[in-house]
Scaffold this active site. Structure first.
Site, PDB file in Angstrom:
ATOM      1  N   TYR A  71      34.767 -53.856 -50.191  1.00 58.62           N
ATOM      2  CA  TYR A  71      33.774 -54.289 -49.216  1.00 58.62           C
ATOM      3  C   TYR A  71      33.363 -53.114 -48.313  1.00 58.62           C
ATOM      4  O   TYR A  71      33.787 -51.985 -48.524  1.00 58.62           O
ATOM      5  CB  TYR A  71      34.301 -55.487 -48.431  1.00 58.62           C
ATOM      6  CG  TYR A  71      34.476 -56.717 -49.291  1.00 58.62           C
ATOM      7  CD1 TYR A  71      33.385 -57.284 -49.956  1.00 58.62           C
ATOM      8  CD2 TYR A  71      35.726 -57.311 -49.469  1.00 58.62           C
ATOM      9  CE1 TYR A  71      33.539 -58.407 -50.770  1.00 58.62           C
ATOM     10  CE2 TYR A  71      35.891 -58.436 -50.276  1.00 58.62           C
ATOM     11  CZ  TYR A  71      34.787 -58.978 -50.925  1.00 58.62           C
ATOM     12  OH  TYR A  71      34.935 -60.079 -51.732  1.00 58.62           O
ATOM     13  N   GLN A 106      40.546 -63.086 -40.472  1.00 56.99           N
ATOM     14  CA  GLN A 106      40.090 -61.842 -41.095  1.00 56.99           C
ATOM     15  C   GLN A 106      38.570 -61.787 -41.024  1.00 56.99           C
ATOM     16  O   GLN A 106      37.892 -62.736 -41.414  1.00 56.99           O
ATOM     17  CB  GLN A 106      40.537 -61.737 -42.551  1.00 56.99           C
ATOM     18  CG  GLN A 106      40.215 -60.357 -43.146  1.00 56.99           C
ATOM     19  CD  GLN A 106      40.476 -60.284 -44.634  1.00 56.99           C
ATOM     20  OE1 GLN A 106      39.759 -60.896 -45.425  1.00 56.99           O
ATOM     21  NE2 GLN A 106      41.494 -59.536 -45.036  1.00 56.99           N
ATOM     22  N   ARG A 157      49.256 -65.778 -54.342  1.00 52.87           N
ATOM     23  CA  ARG A 157      48.953 -66.709 -55.431  1.00 52.87           C
ATOM     24  C   ARG A 157      50.016 -67.781 -55.618  1.00 52.87           C
ATOM     25  O   ARG A 157      49.698 -68.915 -55.977  1.00 52.87           O
ATOM     26  CB  ARG A 157      48.710 -65.923 -56.721  1.00 52.87           C
ATOM     27  CG  ARG A 157      47.303 -65.330 -56.802  1.00 52.87           C
ATOM     28  CD  ARG A 157      47.167 -64.218 -57.806  1.00 52.87           C
ATOM     29  NE  ARG A 157      47.730 -62.963 -57.307  1.00 52.87           N
ATOM     30  CZ  ARG A 157      47.706 -61.827 -57.956  1.00 52.87           C
ATOM     31  NH1 ARG A 157      47.144 -61.770 -59.152  1.00 52.87           N
ATOM     32  NH2 ARG A 157      48.230 -60.733 -57.424  1.00 52.87           N
TER      33      ARG A 157
END
Length: 334
Positions: free
Chosen positions: A174, A101, A317
């Site tokens: 972002y 990424q 997670r």
């Protein structure tokens, strides 16, 4: 065979199943962003046994001014390639595919960390919990041209390092999310925040630049913050439109998450809580769609696939906390 155990092909990359470990920052890189033995061991541990079909590595910064945090991985320099090759090898040795990424933090960058003035679509406060009070500078045409080139060069490095594909990051507040969201894009030029075409123009230019350097057969994904879940922010309708345009521009895989709300959906806790987004997008594109969002049970993952909410399932997670999660989950479906 369960749906999640069915293989999937994305361009020249064959995934052995539909389970994805999505990008999660570890802060295990050196101060200059170089790969460490600790980072390689981390990805080797997560991929051990080959139970995860695809790992998308944590966001890597494409330029020093685009660095988001200390300990973040770099893909901003050719000197990074040797270390990235070691990281790829650590995953490939476990018969697992891995994408890189690539990201620019934009106005979410912190000057004390980067040593550079933060840049964004517009000079407005970034609505992220970690944002400083310093307003970013609105990018001019030279800044935009540089960012397009930086994304392309980062994608080229990812391919040279042996990654099985590259993912462009446009989520979680972002830079590309800052152009996509009306909350932060107040421009009045060809990238104008008042037009969905203006808000995705930079994305389209980056996709085209990336595709030129990696070729037609190399998988290119895009992570999209598909809804801000904030008044005046991006909406599902925006993202359905954008997804269709991204597919036409050459994107092979869409990885759906939240926008400025981050990787959570306010007020919703059920497993696969971005399912309303992925289902609508999946119904409007022909490329695969990844659904993440609080998924901790393999039964829930299987049900989401059965109900056509997505084509692949991202479990973050749960795998971060327990490296044996994928082994137990996949083994239970056989």
């Amino acid at each position: 065979m369960s749906i999640i155990n069915k293989p999937m092909r994305i361009k020249n990359t064959e995934l052995r199943n539909r389970l994805v470990m999505p990008p999660m920052a570890t802060a295990k890189a050196e101060n200059d962003g170089k790969v460490t033995e600790q980072l390689c061991n981390y990805y080797a541990e997560k991929s051990n046994g080959g139970y995860i079909g695809l790992i998308i590595t944590e966001h890597s910064y494409i330029s020093p001014e685009g660095k988001a945090s200390k300990g973040q991985l770099s893909i901003s320099d050719d000197d990074d390639i040797a270390g990235l090759k070691k990281l790829v090898s650590a995953v490939h040795q476990n018969n697992t595919k891995v994408m890189a990424q690539i990201n620019h933090a934009g106005g979410a960058a912190i000057q004390e960390i980067t040593g550079h003035e933060p840049l964004s679509a517009s000079s407005v406060k970034i609505p992220r919990p970690t944002a400083t009070e310093i307003l970013p500078r609105e990018m001019d045409s030279k800044d935009i041209e540089k960012v397009i080139g930086d994304f392309a060069r980062a994608a080229s490095r990812a391919k040279e390092a042996g990654f099985d594909g590259v993912e462009i990051h446009s989520a979680h507040g972002y830079l590309l999310n800052q152009f996509f969201s009306p909350l932060t894009n107040k421009r009045d030029d060809e990238y104008a925040g008042t037009s969905i075409y203006g808000r995705i123009k930079l994305h389209m230019e980056i996709i085209n630049a990336v595709r030129k350097v990696v070729g037609n057969d190399y998988p290119v994904a895009l992570r999209l913050g598909a809804c801000d879940y904030m008044d005046g922010g991006s909406t599902l309708n925006d993202s359905v439109f954008a997804a269709k345009e991204f597919e036409r521009a050459g994107i092979d895989l869409l990885d759906i998450s939240g926008g400025f709300c981050g990787y959570v959906r306010p007020g919703v806790k059920e497993q696969g809580y971005f399912g309303e987004l992925t289902e609508a997008i999946k119904n409007n594109v022909t490329i695969p769609v990844i659904l993440t969002g609080g998924i901790v049970d393999i039964g829930a993952a299987e049900a989401l696939l059965n109900n056509n909410k997505a084509d692949l399932i991202g479990v973050g997670r749960a795998i971060l906390k327990d490296s044996e999660w994928a082994r137990r989950a996949i083994s239970s479906l056989k």
